[in-house]
Design a protein around this motif. Sequence first.
Motif, short mmCIF file in Angstrom:
data_model
loop_
_atom_site.label_atom_id
_atom_site.label_comp_id
_atom_site.label_asym_id
_atom_site.label_seq_id
_atom_site.Cartn_x
_atom_site.Cartn_y
_atom_site.Cartn_z
N UNK A 1 0.93 -1.21 0.01
CA UNK A 1 0.03 -0.13 0.08
C UNK A 1 0.84 1.20 -0.01
N UNK A 2 2.00 1.14 0.87
CA UNK A 2 2.98 2.37 0.79
C UNK A 2 3.58 2.61 -0.61
N UNK A 3 3.86 1.50 -1.16
CA UNK A 3 4.32 1.59 -2.54
C UNK A 3 3.49 2.07 -3.59
N UNK A 4 2.39 1.42 -3.61
CA UNK A 4 1.56 1.92 -4.78
C UNK A 4 0.61 3.15 -4.61
N UNK A 5 0.13 3.09 -3.38
CA UNK A 5 -0.98 4.42 -3.16
C UNK A 5 0.04 5.59 -2.45
#
Length: 316
Positions: A195-199
């Motif tokens: 989630x940190x990476x994509x969003x």
Amino acid sequence: MTTTHVHRRPLAPHVMTYLVVTVPFLALLAAVPLAWGWGLSWLDVGLAVVLYVISMLGVTVGFHRYFTHGAFRCGRGLRIALAVAGSLSVQGPVLHWVADHRRHHAFADKEGDPHSPWRYGTSPAALAKGFWHAHMGWILERSLTDQQRYCPDLLADPDVARVSRAFGWITAASFIVPAVIGGLATWSLWGAFTAFFWAGLVRVCLSHHVAWSTNSICHMVGERPWKARDRSTNVWPLALLSMGESWHNLHHADPTSARHGVGRFEIDLSAGTIRVFEKLGWAWNVRWPKPERLEKLRATPEPGGRPAGQTSGQGV
């Protein structure tokens, strides 16, 4: 420098600028192999899309059409919300953003414009250098536009000034919040990381380059159906991702207009959002484009004097 009132950015914020520009870009380069069969869930996609829309509209509706150009009026609650939402895009504090953009309009494609792609000339080499400068090179310079000159109205607003000072904390939240949601939803560290990476990283990088394309691409190629004193253009492929900002030629022809895309198929999600705010009573005194105003701004009127693609300015 005396004509544009530019100052030198302190070293610590300058280093942070490099980090927030380069780290999300490196994440975008890693996105394809990560997405190929692993590392991407529907939760990641959903979080990225929601945060992209909120933060981009914060910039396009808030930073740009409201704070910079006064295309409508609103109450304190919405004003603060727009300032925070725009800050989530990690494009700089609201006071810096507005000062830069007002200076851009004051000197559009002339000496003093902070990000004109025509800065170095018209040869192929000069345009390549100018594209880099307009797209992101100017951001990596240590110059800061004088806020006392270009946005004294916002400096005097304690709410806006407070949000601008909190930019570092809002930036951290823009990356941490999706990670927390992803971790809690999946109850795993891997869910928090993806989630940190994509969003977080990839979403910020995409929003950066879409926004910067208005400075670079939308001053180099595209259509110019409206009378403007600069080289601003309309670039339709960017319309959806930019929330209507790539209808840039009309914006420069009529900067305070709440709607930039006025043709039948010129999607302008920012204008649609402002329309919703107006219907809810959250926004008023909206400066919608009027037919007689468009008539004067049209570069090549159709037979009979009607501007091609003219609308009443009431739709999306």
